[in-house]
Design a protein around this motif. Structure first.
Motif, PDB file in Angstrom:
ATOM      1  N   TYR C  85       0.842  -1.207   0.000  1.00  0.00           N
ATOM      2  CA  TYR C  85       0.000   0.000   0.000  1.00  0.00           C
ATOM      3  C   TYR C  85       0.870   1.246   0.000  1.00  0.00           C
ATOM      4  O   TYR C  85       1.931   1.271   0.609  1.00  0.00           O
ATOM      5  CB  TYR C  85      -0.906   0.016   1.232  1.00  0.00           C
ATOM      6  N   THR C  86       0.375   2.296  -0.649  1.00  0.00           N
ATOM      7  CA  THR C  86       1.123   3.551  -0.671  1.00  0.00           C
ATOM      8  C   THR C  86       0.301   4.659  -0.013  1.00  0.00           C
ATOM      9  O   THR C  86      -0.918   4.560   0.099  1.00  0.00           O
ATOM     10  CB  THR C  86       1.452   3.976  -2.121  1.00  0.00           C
ATOM     11  N   LYS C  87       0.994   5.699   0.394  1.00  0.00           N
ATOM     12  CA  LYS C  87       0.329   6.808   1.073  1.00  0.00           C
ATOM     13  C   LYS C  87      -0.413   7.670   0.060  1.00  0.00           C
ATOM     14  O   LYS C  87       0.131   8.017  -0.966  1.00  0.00           O
ATOM     15  CB  LYS C  87       1.370   7.673   1.801  1.00  0.00           C
ATOM     16  N   PRO C  88      -1.666   8.020   0.371  1.00  0.00           N
ATOM     17  CA  PRO C  88      -2.432   8.873  -0.536  1.00  0.00           C
ATOM     18  C   PRO C  88      -2.184  10.354  -0.220  1.00  0.00           C
ATOM     19  O   PRO C  88      -1.589  10.673   0.811  1.00  0.00           O
ATOM     20  CB  PRO C  88      -3.873   8.509  -0.190  1.00  0.00           C
ATOM     21  N   ILE C  90      -4.251  13.624   0.629  1.00  0.00           N
ATOM     22  CA  ILE C  90      -5.617  13.973   1.034  1.00  0.00           C
ATOM     23  C   ILE C  90      -5.798  15.489   0.977  1.00  0.00           C
ATOM     24  O   ILE C  90      -4.962  16.245   1.493  1.00  0.00           O
ATOM     25  CB  ILE C  90      -5.884  13.473   2.471  1.00  0.00           C
TER      26      ILE C  90
END
Lengths: 968, 247, 100
Positions: C85-88, C90
């Motif tokens: 998973y990667t950081k979104p 926001i």
């Protein structure tokens, strides 16, 4: 002690310490170190017990604690192994499983009818008509009883301990001792476990050379080396009762269960000697060869005076020499082999002029006018299992069987090893052990002492290499340098039966064959149908014979037939071993003792202790609860809500996270306000609720239910492991104690001890949250209304809980503030129509069903349950949670899970119901079909004792429908 | 009650109270004041303090729950502690004594725990709390305080029998040569979650336990039961301080 | 008792861990078909062979993933979620409303 031999016989006994005990009320003398069985044998008391089914007389079979023949009763414990239990002064031993006396057991008459008691007889005969079995079972079970439980016994203290070793060697015979020594190099920590009181195994009693001297020299050397090696820990009188994943070994010693973790396990569990099958092979006086040798060498007991040896190998000759050395007359050695290939030991027996009959078998044992063997009938072997028509009677009082072994495969098989059968050696062999499990010695089908020691060294080197401690060149695996001791078919059927395959369960050859005849051909089915191997000895002496018989009866190989699964425990263990000292953590709030001091009746909610209500000895429970309710409605009450979950969400994405996690919208939630937070899972099912308090743009403090807090926290972390939002999530449930002060006078009380927060309705409205000092304690104040009155939840750091409680009670004294418990709170919330997740919801409840669609945001792009909820909304509703009232005050008040009926069909159920002191009638919540969910509809509830009660569907809240009181 | 007892410090003197104070009273504890807090000084008269030190050297249990400690979390927490003159170890699950004498424990890449020292030489915890409130109360710098003072109890298990005693409650190998000074295990202790830290008091083996404070009484009873085989008993702060200062 | 290697805490008894179910990517809830969504929510692959599973080390609340062979019960490796998973990014809009 008529049969006692002088030293050096009797390694385990101390002749300086005589001990007296009673058996069947008769005084018996023995020595310290004697087992019950050896002391009885020394006094020529050969009859130990009665068999399980036919009450046949039984005596010593293995002398190794491996068979059920020796089960006796002690005052405080049944089913004690007489050949394992060491005697103590004054011990009172009785036989068990007989009617009348051990000598004259009228239960033995059953044996006469044994041909009418085939396998499955009891079930077949007593199963019909229905209910019959329940009547017969107690009588039958008593007959087949195994001892008496002392119900007044106070359980002893049992506990558990973890231990950690690089290598655990199970079995302290020659292989185990050698393996432990060879493995204990460098930093390797080795545990050597043996179930006997001293190491040595067969070196203690078996004959490895014609003079009978080598074994004890070797034993002394190994013992000295082990004692000198600081890397080796020795545990004797300790049994490893199973193998579990990754070398997790439960080892029982005394009242302690050791949970031992090993990196490598070396099994040196040895082999179990097997009986021969012939008529009356279970008579007292018929025993394993090794049992006779154990009696001689370990206990100094002469097992008889005139012996016949039935053998299929050379080891029987060693036993004959041992017995003769001890003064026992050898009547004959009956060798099943036609042309034996003698080793030095056998040759030495031959040289001594013993009578040897080759190619012959013991066809039957007899006991003329005695409980003991008096003679054997020896017949010529014609072909496999078939004897000639006539034979010779040879008088004897001892028959030793030496026809082969089964490796102690139980632990290896539990570890996933395969058991196969080698036709050439007529023996079970173990293959495909996992990488961290190794075999050495007779469990690995090695019989010559030099082979055993060599292989043990090899295996230990392999292990130390794997551990990285050594870098030794490994020898190739050894194959046995001497022939297999197993005879392929020591099984001789007799027209009168009584050739016991399984001594525990009184099963004969015919019983096993009949089971296959009844269609139960698979060995697992044979076991369950016949009960073969289900007794206390767990098939140790029956598995091999049963597999051979089933294989022959079903035209398969023994390998194909196999054995049944050998599950843990390996030997019987007391319940206390597994039950003893278990941990059941309980949680208390900081105000716990204040509740007790105030007379609270505590209940457990999960691990938490919570006050149910505060008892007043002049009032009934219900009156106490009703008074607590009334005091909140009319005055002010205080409840401990510390058990509520508390979760801190901090960081720039905290709002975004809550927006995705809970059903409501949180992005625009104002600072200083709380918002209801309903949680659904991906299936759209309501799984928790609470309130989210925004103390700062980047900071939410979210409450969760008492039972749900840990799960909600874990679920939050798991979702954020996927979403990777910039938010920190902390579970601060225990870090805060909380109280809810509720009632019309709540503000007046709080104002007295909280001066830095403006508590006025205008400045601190309903659903507002503030930080301030309460009685000088830093506090979070939440104006929420679970009970529907003006109220404040006050959350303070845990260790201030008691001081806060004291300060509030003190301040509230003039307003008659009283604490209230969970029971009152449940009534108060029900009057307000608030649901409790988990009580009013189940594993199918979606927000619409529980009339919570107002708490589900339709504007936001996503939350965990959003897609499923929108799918569900496309379908017609199945049920609705509604409020109901019961006007008939004489009707029995329904309880949780009582059914809602329509035309005698179940259509719903009650989830909460109680008498409301405020409304003076019963109110509740129930799931009902949508077509009866409208206000004013009548539903029928099947209440206590089947009474049908009419209830009116009512709009919630039942009390204060406009919610004015909580907004005061 | 004797006249002397009038001068005795009651555990209820402070508003912050260990959940164990009633058990301490049952054991005839004498309390002492540390800042705003009250902690058990000893369970005996001063004349027999040497006996209590002997117990601590072989098998002792001390409740330090009212002493100061604090936790930090967040990607920038290690960096910030570095700027606050702390040395943060590289590896997770290690404890390191700071020059100021307080003990810093790195629980994961982004989680740190700071315990005050038993002689109260350092004011680190109070200072850190103040500075965190000043600098990070907006929670926009990815440094977050954790209320370890109240979420977790703080116990010390001391003495030569400590690791043997732990083997009855904990499935992690805590023997000296496997769990050296500074080692940390986040594990299960008597079926409750706990952080176990090896932090010897000079030559006396010592393990700190931080566990959920609501289960403190349960854990305390489990520990005393497991210790009984080694004649273990509760000991006060005074005995521990003596061991820390002894050479 | 099986051992499991936690990327943070090392080898521990399996009783220290909570099972978190099979790992499989969540389909886009806006575009996926009803059937695919139902498959995602209610059905498990129950693969015979290597699967990826969620595990949580309970005492430290540390979530990670494990590759496990369901035929042999052998854990091939464990790893942290940031591998998958990667950081979104926001947008922090809209802002919180001011209290009325």
């Amino acid at each position: 002690m008529k049969s006692r031999l002088p030293a050096p016989y009797g390694r385990l006994i101390n002749r300086q310490k005589p001990i007296q005990f009673t058996f069947e009320n008769r005084t018996i003398c023995g020595f310290s170190g004697d087992t019950i069985a050896s002391a009885l044998m020394a006094n020529q008391q050969y009859l130990l017990s009665r068999s399980f089914k036919y009450h046949r007389p039984r005596g010593v079979l293995t002398m190794a604690g491996q068979d059920a023949n020796t089960l006796v009763q002690l005052p405080s414990s049944p089913n004690v192994l007489a050949d394992k239990q060491v005697i103590e002064d004054g011990m009172q031993v009785t036989g068990q499983n007989y009617s009348g006396s051990l000598m004259r057991d009228w239960g033995a008459l059953l044996g006469v009818f044994s041909r009418f008691l085939p396998v499955g007889f009891y079930y077949k005969a007593f199963f019909k008509p229905r209910g019959m079995w329940e009547k017969w079972a107690p009588l039958i079970r008593k007959k087949a009883g195994l001892g008496v439980i002392d119900q007044a016994l106070k359980p002893a203290y049992h506990d558990k301990q973890y231990k950690f070793f690089d290598v655990v060697v199970i079995g302290g015979g020659p292989a185990g001792m050698q393996a432990a020594l060879s493995a204990a190099v460098g930093t390797t920590e080795v545990l050597l476990v043996d179930e006997n009181s001293s190491l040595g195994g067969a070196l203690n009693y078996s004959r490895f050379d014609s003079d009978g001297l080598y074994a004890s020299d070797l034993l002394q050397k190994l013992l000295n080396d082990i004692a000198a090696n600081p890397n080796i820990t020795v545990m004797t009188d300790a049994v490893c009762n199973g193998w579990f994943a990754d070398n997790w070994l439960p080892i029982i010693k005394g009242n302690r269960l050791f949970k031992v973790r090993a990196i490598h396990t070396i099994l040196c569990t040895g082999a179990l000697e097997q009986p021969a099958l012939f008529h009356n092979n279970d008579l007292p006086g018929v025993m394993m060869s090794s049992a006779a040798q154990r009696l001689l060498h370990l206990y100094g007991v002469k097992p008889g005076s005139k012996a016949v040896i039935l053998t299929g190998n050379n080891e029987g000759y060693g036993t004959a020499l041992d017995l003769q050395d001890a003064g026992v007359t050898i009547q004959a050695i009956i060798d099943l082999r036609k042309n034996p290939d003698y080793d030095d030991i056998a040759k030495s027996a031959v040289k001594k002029g013993m009578r040897i009959e080759t190619g012959k078998a013991v066809y039957a044992a007899k006991r003329k006018g005695s409980m003991h063997i008096t003679s054997v009938e020896v017949r010529k072997l014609i072909s496999q299992g078939i004897c000639s028509d006539h034979g010779e009677i040879i008088a004897c009082d001892l028959l030793c069987m030496s026809v082969g072994y089964t490796p102690a495969y139980q632990l290896a098989c539990q570890a996933g090893a395969q058991l196969s059968y080698d036709d050439a050696s007529a023996m079970f062999t173990i293959t495909n052990c996992p990488d961290n499990l190794h075999l050495a010695g007779s469990v690995n089908s090695l019989w010559a002492l030099k082979d055993v020691l060599c292989e043990a060294t090899n295996v230990a080197h392999k292990v130390t290499n794997k551990l990285g401690v050594t870098d030794l060149v490994l020898e190739s695996p050894i194959s046995s340098s001497i022939p297999s001791p197993n005879h392929p078919w020591p099984i001789f059927a007799h027209p009168e039966g009584k050739e016991f395959v399984d001594y525990d369960e009184d099963l004969t050859i015919a019983d096993i064959i009949n089971a296959t005849g009844d269609g139960y051909e698979h060995i697992q089915l044979v076991k369950r149908y016949s009960t073969c191997g289900m007794g206390p000895s767990q098939g140790r002496h029956s598995a091999l014979a049963a597999a051979r018989i089933v294989a022959a009866a079903t035209n398969r190989t023994v390998a194909d037939t196999g054995v049944t699964t050998a599950r843990p425990p390996f030997s019987a263990e007391q319940l206390g071993q597994s039950a003893g000292r278990s941990f059941y953590p309980v949680r208390r709030t900081n105000m716990h003792y204040r509740h007790l001091e105030a007379g609270a009746q505590m209940l457990q909610a999960g691990a938490w202790y919570r006050p149910a209500f505060y008892a007043d000895k002049n009032l009934s429970t219900q009156d106490c609860i009703n008074n607590e309710v009334a005091n909140v409605r009319s005055n002010v009450g205080l409840v401990d809500v510390s058990t509520l979950g508390g979760l801190e969400l901090r960081g720039p994405d905290a709002g975004e996270f809550l927006n995705r996690f809970y059903t409501f919208g949180f992005i625009k939630q104002p600072v200083g306000r709380a918002r209801y937070a309903l949680l659904t899972n991906e299936a759209g099912v309501v799984i928790d609720d609470g309130v989210a308090c925004r103390f700062n743009e980047n900071h939410f403090y979210v409450t969760a239910t008492t039972g749900g807090a840990d799960g909600v926290y874990q679920s939050m972390l798991k979702w954020n492991a996927q979403w990777q939002l910039n938010v920190d999530i902390a579970n601060v449930t225990s870090a805060y104690c909380g109280v809810n002060i509720a009632g019309p006078n709540a503000r007046k009380v709080l104002e007295k001890i909280c001066s830095d927060v403006d508590l006025s309705a205008h400045a601190f409205p309903y659903m507002g949250v503030r930080c301030g000092l309460v009685a000088t304690i830093p506090a979070r104040l939440l104006r929420v209304g679970f009970v529907g009155e003006l109220g404040y939840e006050i959350h303070v750091p845990q260790q201030y809980g008691e001081a806060l409680w004291d300060a509030l009670l003190d301040a509230g004294e003039e307003y008659l503030l009283k604490p209230f418990g969970i029971e009152a709170q449940r009534i108060l919330r029900l009057e307000k129509g608030h649901i409790i997740v988990g009580q009013d919801t189940d594993a199918m409840s979606n927000p619409n069903e529980v009339q919570m669609s107002w708490a589900v945001s339709r504007q936001k792009p996503f939350f965990v349950g959003s897609r499923t909820i929108s799918e569900l909304e496309k379908q017609p509703a199945i049920r609705t949670l509604v409020g109901f009232m019961i006007d008939d005050k004489s009707a029995p008040i329904p309880q949780e899970s009582h059914l809602v009926l329509s035309k005698n069909q179940m259509v719903g159920r009650v989830t909460s119901c109680c008498y409301s002191p405020t409304l003076d009638k019963a109110i509740g919540l129930a799931y009902v079909p949508p077509d009866t969910a409208s206000e004013g509809d009548t539903i029928i509830i099947k209440s206590t004792n089947g009474a049908l009660v009419a209830a009116i569907v009512t709009k919630v809240p039942f009390y204060d429908p406009d919610a004015k009181r909580q907004e005061l | 009650m004797t006249n002397e007892d009038i001068n005795v410090i009651a555990p209820t003197l402070a508003t912050r109270r260990s959940p164990l104070y009633r058990r301490h009273l049952q054991y005839q504890a004498r309390f002492t004041q540390v800042g705003d807090n009250v902690v058990v000084d000893s369970y005996c008269n001063e004349t027999s303090i040497n006996d209590e030190i002997d117990v601590a050297e072989s098998m002792g249990l001390c409740d330090l729950s009212t002493l100061d400690r604090i936790g930090f979390k967040g990607i920038n927490a290690p960096k910030w502690l570095d700027s606050e003159k702390f040395h943060v170890p590289v590896l997770a699950n290690t404890a390191e004594k700071q020059v100021s004498q307080s003990l810093l424990i790195k629980l994961s890449a982004h989680e740190i725990l700071v315990l005050s020292d038993l002689l109260f030489h350092s004011k680190d915890v109070k200072r850190l709390y103040q500075n965190a409130v000043e600098n990070h109360q907006n929670y926009d710098q990815q440094v977050y305080t954790l209320p370890r003072n109240d979420s977790h109890c703080w116990l010390a298990v001391t003495g030569t029998n400590a690791s043997k005693m732990f083997s009855k409650l904990c499935a992690v190998d805590l023997r000296s040569h496997k769990f050296a000074q500074g080692a940390v295990a986040q594990t299960s202790l008597a079926k409750t979650n706990a952080i176990i830290i090896r932090h010897d008091l000079n030559k006396t083996p010592c393990f700190y336990i931080l566990s959920d404070i609501s289960g403190l009484e349960f854990l305390w009873d489990c520990l005393l039961d497991a210790m009984s085989e080694f004649n273990g008993a509760p000991v006060g702060l005074s005995a521990l301080q003596t061991l820390v200062s002894s050479k | 008792m099986k051992l499991l290697s936690c990327p943070l805490n090392g080898l521990r008894n399996i009783s220290e861990f909570t099972y978190g179910g099979e790992y499989h990517p969540t389909p886009d809830h806006r575009t996926t078909s009803s059937r695919d969504w139902a498959e995602h929510v209610f059905f498990h692959d129950n693969t015979a062979g290597i699967v990826i599973e969620w595990w949580c080390h309970t005492p430290s609340s540390f979530w990670f993933l494990a590759e496990r062979n369901t035929l042999t019960d052998e854990v091939v490796r464990t790893f942290t979620p940031d591998e998958l998973y990667t950081k979104p990014t926001i947008q922090h809009e809209p802002k919180p409303e001011t209290t009325p």
